[in-house]
Each structure stands twice: as structure tokens, then as C-alpha cells.
Write a protein that holds these residues in place. Structure first.
Motif, PDB file in Angstrom:
ATOM      1  N   GLU A 242     -12.460  -0.742   1.766  1.00 55.04           N
ATOM      2  CA  GLU A 242     -12.321   1.228   1.950  1.00 55.04           C
ATOM      3  C   GLU A 242     -13.011   1.426   0.292  1.00 55.04           C
ATOM      4  O   GLU A 242     -13.634   0.654  -0.391  1.00 55.04           O
ATOM      5  CB  GLU A 242     -11.357   0.910   1.610  1.00 55.04           C
ATOM      6  CG  GLU A 242     -10.641   0.758   3.022  1.00 55.04           C
ATOM      7  CD  GLU A 242      -8.674   1.174   2.912  1.00 55.04           C
ATOM      8  OE1 GLU A 242      -8.657   1.511   2.188  1.00 55.04           O
ATOM      9  OE2 GLU A 242      -8.484   0.369   3.697  1.00 55.04           O
ATOM     10  N   PRO A 243     -13.541   3.109   0.471  1.00 54.38           N
ATOM     11  CA  PRO A 243     -13.453   3.473  -0.704  1.00 54.38           C
ATOM     12  C   PRO A 243     -12.739   2.820  -1.877  1.00 54.38           C
ATOM     13  O   PRO A 243     -11.595   2.538  -2.275  1.00 54.38           O
ATOM     14  CB  PRO A 243     -13.215   5.088  -0.434  1.00 54.38           C
ATOM     15  CG  PRO A 243     -13.023   5.096   0.947  1.00 54.38           C
ATOM     16  CD  PRO A 243     -12.532   3.989   1.957  1.00 54.38           C
ATOM     17  N   GLY A 244     -13.724   2.825  -2.863  1.00 52.10           N
ATOM     18  CA  GLY A 244     -12.916   2.345  -4.680  1.00 52.10           C
ATOM     19  C   GLY A 244     -13.335   0.816  -4.969  1.00 52.10           C
ATOM     20  O   GLY A 244     -13.035   0.306  -5.825  1.00 52.10           O
ATOM     21  N   GLU A 245     -13.878   0.005  -3.689  1.00 54.08           N
ATOM     22  CA  GLU A 245     -14.651  -1.637  -3.757  1.00 54.08           C
ATOM     23  C   GLU A 245     -15.443  -1.024  -3.932  1.00 54.08           C
ATOM     24  O   GLU A 245     -16.602  -0.564  -3.414  1.00 54.08           O
ATOM     25  CB  GLU A 245     -13.666  -1.786  -2.519  1.00 54.08           C
ATOM     26  CG  GLU A 245     -12.253  -1.930  -2.835  1.00 54.08           C
ATOM     27  CD  GLU A 245     -11.974  -2.695  -1.369  1.00 54.08           C
ATOM     28  OE1 GLU A 245     -11.893  -4.176  -1.259  1.00 54.08           O
ATOM     29  OE2 GLU A 245     -11.850  -2.551  -0.082  1.00 54.08           O
ATOM     30  N   PHE A 246     -16.394  -2.689  -4.697  1.00 52.67           N
ATOM     31  CA  PHE A 246     -17.756  -2.862  -5.261  1.00 52.67           C
ATOM     32  C   PHE A 246     -18.674  -4.185  -5.586  1.00 52.67           C
ATOM     33  O   PHE A 246     -16.751  -4.792  -5.132  1.00 52.67           O
ATOM     34  CB  PHE A 246     -17.793  -1.873  -6.501  1.00 52.67           C
ATOM     35  CG  PHE A 246     -16.636  -3.234  -7.315  1.00 52.67           C
ATOM     36  CD1 PHE A 246     -18.031  -3.957  -8.576  1.00 52.67           C
ATOM     37  CD2 PHE A 246     -15.955  -2.603  -8.115  1.00 52.67           C
ATOM     38  CE1 PHE A 246     -16.784  -3.705  -9.553  1.00 52.67           C
ATOM     39  CE2 PHE A 246     -15.095  -2.888  -8.642  1.00 52.67           C
ATOM     40  CZ  PHE A 246     -15.804  -4.155 -10.089  1.00 52.67           C
ATOM     41  N   TYR A 247     -19.414  -4.857  -5.161  1.00 55.28           N
ATOM     42  CA  TYR A 247     -19.451  -6.075  -5.418  1.00 55.28           C
ATOM     43  C   TYR A 247     -21.300  -6.100  -6.422  1.00 55.28           C
ATOM     44  O   TYR A 247     -21.554  -5.514  -6.719  1.00 55.28           O
ATOM     45  CB  TYR A 247     -19.749  -6.063  -4.291  1.00 55.28           C
ATOM     46  CG  TYR A 247     -21.361  -5.982  -3.302  1.00 55.28           C
ATOM     47  CD1 TYR A 247     -22.565  -5.791  -3.354  1.00 55.28           C
ATOM     48  CD2 TYR A 247     -20.861  -4.864  -2.826  1.00 55.28           C
ATOM     49  CE1 TYR A 247     -23.515  -4.753  -3.124  1.00 55.28           C
ATOM     50  CE2 TYR A 247     -22.336  -3.945  -1.656  1.00 55.28           C
ATOM     51  CZ  TYR A 247     -23.324  -4.306  -2.344  1.00 55.28           C
ATOM     52  OH  TYR A 247     -24.295  -3.166  -1.742  1.00 55.28           O
TER      53      TYR A 247
ATOM     54  N   GLY B 254     -23.140  -3.016  -5.146  1.00 55.81           N
ATOM     55  CA  GLY B 254     -22.880  -1.425  -4.261  1.00 55.81           C
ATOM     56  C   GLY B 254     -21.723  -1.353  -4.932  1.00 55.81           C
ATOM     57  O   GLY B 254     -20.925  -1.732  -5.315  1.00 55.81           O
ATOM     58  N   PHE B 255     -21.441  -0.196  -4.205  1.00 57.11           N
ATOM     59  CA  PHE B 255     -20.402   0.177  -4.536  1.00 57.11           C
ATOM     60  C   PHE B 255     -19.490   1.443  -3.074  1.00 57.11           C
ATOM     61  O   PHE B 255     -20.774   2.069  -2.206  1.00 57.11           O
ATOM     62  CB  PHE B 255     -20.103   1.459  -5.163  1.00 57.11           C
ATOM     63  CG  PHE B 255     -18.856   2.571  -6.042  1.00 57.11           C
ATOM     64  CD1 PHE B 255     -18.220   1.574  -6.971  1.00 57.11           C
ATOM     65  CD2 PHE B 255     -18.722   3.784  -5.017  1.00 57.11           C
ATOM     66  CE1 PHE B 255     -16.517   1.761  -6.989  1.00 57.11           C
ATOM     67  CE2 PHE B 255     -17.391   4.476  -6.085  1.00 57.11           C
ATOM     68  CZ  PHE B 255     -16.643   3.716  -6.211  1.00 57.11           C
ATOM     69  N   MET B 256     -18.970   1.119  -1.770  1.00 61.02           N
ATOM     70  CA  MET B 256     -18.336   1.730  -1.319  1.00 61.02           C
ATOM     71  C   MET B 256     -17.413   3.219  -1.484  1.00 61.02           C
ATOM     72  O   MET B 256     -16.697   3.469  -2.707  1.00 61.02           O
ATOM     73  CB  MET B 256     -17.011   1.147  -0.492  1.00 61.02           C
ATOM     74  CG  MET B 256     -17.209  -0.349   0.235  1.00 61.02           C
ATOM     75  SD  MET B 256     -19.014  -0.354   1.525  1.00 61.02           S
ATOM     76  CE  MET B 256     -17.653   1.713   2.752  1.00 61.02           C
ATOM     77  N   LEU B 257     -18.549   4.816  -0.696  1.00 57.27           N
ATOM     78  CA  LEU B 257     -18.062   5.486  -1.756  1.00 57.27           C
ATOM     79  C   LEU B 257     -17.185   6.139  -0.824  1.00 57.27           C
ATOM     80  O   LEU B 257     -16.348   7.007  -1.145  1.00 57.27           O
ATOM     81  CB  LEU B 257     -19.511   6.182  -1.120  1.00 57.27           C
ATOM     82  CG  LEU B 257     -20.673   5.754  -2.765  1.00 57.27           C
ATOM     83  CD1 LEU B 257     -22.076   7.321  -2.188  1.00 57.27           C
ATOM     84  CD2 LEU B 257     -20.043   6.030  -4.296  1.00 57.27           C
TER      85      LEU B 257
END
Length: 362
Positions: free
Chosen positions: A28-33, A72-75
Motif C-alpha cells: 500500500e502507499p507509503g511502503e518502500f523497499y 522503490g516506493f509505493m506512490l
């Protein structure tokens, strides 16, 4: 090229082994790796580069190794952005030795579902001190080993702006995820005012100190609350009361993704489980009658598991207390083939009940 062939064999082995452990997880938005990358490039047949001042023809075909890192980042629920850096090692056509370089850029990726995505980006690819800016198209497949670790495979093509190189690539990556999606704050606990002590009745004959209708000489339970019924011994009378909590979550057609609008309903059931730790829950998944029966059975199990995962990962319910079962299309809630009936049947259901002994009020 023996070393390169061994690397490619390792890539395939890692992908096949990971598939057995993979699970689908919606980010979901806000999660990153942060991730590691390993792949190969098929350089353009006209790609050249310098080594010690001499210009060489780079070896084409999938003979160029690139390794690197990415962030990476979930927009949004569907859009992801990332940046990456790769170290490039290309062979020399017709000669020994290698040409070295780098590739770095950024992509925007669109997720069609939990596993398949495509994207567009730009990068700069340098081989032997000669670089070109390139437009890059990517398709990929991602699966999760657990909630925090995923792997992916990609392939695509990149096109140069100035030197008109056309090159293809394939790679595999391992990604470690961080961050938690923003969850709604729980409702504040109601402020329960303590019961005010009742004034002691004036002494009388016979004396009933707690005012429950049983005189002190026969009262075996002193100071019972005045709003509760008592027996002939002055003790509070009890009755059995059944407390129930149920949950109903509907799904979109051919989907096991839990709607954000259903989070409040799931949280309500999770709160009931926390208040009654002796209870376990079985979530029952259902589908409408569209599609093959064995596919609907599989989809109903995925829907039930998706709701169970939300209870465990978002609302903190012990995984040992949550189980699920799929019923496919065998238990429709609404008969008929209308759109409304089919929507009613695309659902999960669960019900909990507990019998409490509660005081009998007057």
C-alpha cells in the motif's frame, strides 16, 4: 562466458526455488523497499567502448553482466517509482578482456494485479567510457516470500536518444520492504464513570443494610448492588447471555483484494477477538456462479485468506487463532443471476458467539 552462463543458471534456480515459497501480498502507499539486482544486457551490435585508449567493438547477445541496487516506493495502490544503479561488465568482440561501465536511472511502474506490472523510465548506460541517454520499457513479475521479502524477474528494451542503440535486458531482484500503511486511529475508550456509593439506610428493625430486600440476619452476600436481583439468601442472581459478533465483506468481480471500505468491519471483529482471547475464528469465503467451479473454489479460499491476513498483519491477531475455508459457489446468499445477486454472493462471512453469565437486573 562460462562464468556468465553459471550466473544465469543461478538466476533461474533462485527463481524456481522461490516460487515454491511465494505468496501474494498487496503493498500500500507509503511502503518502500531496498533491493539487489542481477541481470544481463543484450548490447546493440554497433555498441563500442574504449579500453586503455583503444576503441573496441562490444560483444552483443546476452553476454553483458550488470549487478546493482535499487530503491522503490509505493506512490498509490497501483503506481510505484524506483531508482537503480548497475555496474556493467561487457565482453570485447573478437578479443580477450572486458569493457566496464555503469547504468543508472529511474522507472515508473504500474501494477495490473498483485504480481504483474509494466513500466517506463529513463537511464544513462555507459560502456567503455561511451554513454547514451535511453528510454526504457519494462515488464515484470513479483512474488512475496513473506510480508517483508519479495523477489521479481524483469525483461524489457531500451532505446538510445543520440546514438540510436536498441538493446534488450533481463534481470532478477530481491527486495526488502519497510514501512507500514497508514491505519485509522482506534476510537477512544469510553469514559465509564464509577458507580456512586449509595447512602446507607437509616437503622431499622429488622436491618437491611444493603437494601436488597433480605434482612441482614438472613443475608449471606452483603453489599450487593441495588440494581441487581437477589435470591432468598441475598446473593445476586445470574442468567446466561449470548454475545454475538459477525462480519460480512464483499469483493469486486474476480478479485481477492480487500476493499479499503471493509477495514472498519474487519477491525470491529478483531476488537471482539481481543476482548475474548479464548475464541478462535474461521473465515468462510464465497463466490458467485460465474466461471469454472474449481476456479471459484480457489478464489473463495484466497478471499478468506486475504481477510485473515488483514486481521493478523494489520490488527495484531495471533495467526494461530485465525483459519479460513473456501466454499466456492456452493453457498449463495442470494439466488439469481442479476448483478446485485452476484455482488451479494462475492463475499466472506464469519460469526462468533460466547455465552456469559451476567447479573439479572431488577
Amino acid at each position: 562466458m562460462k562464468k556468465l552462463n553459471a550466473v544465469l543458471l543461478a538466476l533461474v534456480s533462485v527463481g524456481m526455488t522461490s516460487t515454491a515459497l511465494a505468496q501474494q501480498t498487496e503493498k500500500e502507499p507509503g511502503e518502500f523497499y531496498i533491493g539487489a539486482r542481477l541481470g544481463v544486457l543484450n548490447l546493440d551490435s554497433e555498441r563500442t567502448g574504449y579500453k586503455q585508449g583503444t576503441l573496441y567493438q562490444a560483444d552483443n547477445g546476452f553476454n553483458t553482466l550488470d549487478t546493482g541496487v535499487e530503491v522503490g516506493f509505493m506512490l498509490t495502490e497501483y503506481w510505484e517509482s524506483r531508482i537503480y544503479y548497475d555496474y556493467v561488465q561487457a565482453g570485447i568482440d573478437g578479443a580477450s578482456g572486458d569493457l566496464y561501465g555503469q547504468s543508472f536511472g529511474s522507472d515508473f511502474l504500474y501494477h495490473f494485479n498483485d504480481m504483474v506490472y509494466a513500466g517506463v523510465g529513463i537511464n544513462g548506460t555507459e560502456v567503455g567510457d561511451l554513454a547514451d541517454a535511453m528510454v526504457r520499457l519494462t515488464v515484470g513479475h513479483r512474488q512475496f516470500i513473506n510480508g517483508d521479502l519479495s523477489w521479481r524477474v524483469e525483461a524489457g528494451v531500451q532505446q538510445g536518444w543520440e546514438l540510436d542503440y536498441t538493446e534488450t535486458f533481463a534481470n532478477i531482484g530481491l527486495q526488502l520492504w519497510f514501512g507500514e500503511p497508514t491505519a485509522a486511529a482506534p476510537a477512544p475508550r469510553p469514559d465509564v464513570q464509577p458507580q456512586q456509593a449509595q447512602p446507607e439506610p437509616a437503622p431499622q428493625q429488622p436491618v437491611d443494610s444493603d437494601g436488597d430486600g433480605v434482612v441482614d440476619s438472613k443475608d449471606k452476600c452483603v453489599n450487593t448492588p441495588e440494581n441487581y436481583s437477589v435470591d432468598e439468601n441475598g446473593c445476586v442472581m445470574y442468567k446466561d447471555e449470548t454475545v454475538r459478533e459477525d462480519i460480512l465483506v464483499e469483493f469486486d468481480f474476480d478479485s481477492s483484494v480487500v476493499r479499503k471500505s471493509a477495514m472498519g468491519e474487519i477491525e470491529k471483529m478483531a476488537t471482539f477477538l481481543k476482548e475474548h482471547p479464548q475464541l478462535n475464528i474461521t473465515i468462510h469465503g464465497h463466490t458467485d456462479s460465474v466461471g469454472p467451479e474449481d476456479y471459484n473454489q480457489w478464489l473463495s479460499e484466497r478471499r478468506a485468506k486475504a481477510v485473515g491476513d488483514v486481521m493478523v498483519k494489520r490488527f495484531g491477531i495471533d495467526a494461530n487463532r485465525v483459519s479460513y475455508k473456501g466454499h466456492g459457489e456452493s453457498q449463495p446468499r442470494t439466488m439469481g443471476d442479476s448483478d446485485a445477486a452476484r455482488q451479494d454472493n462475492r463475499r466472506i462471512e464469519a460469526e462468533l458467539k460466547i455465552v456469559n453469565r451476567v447479573p439479572v437486573e431488577r
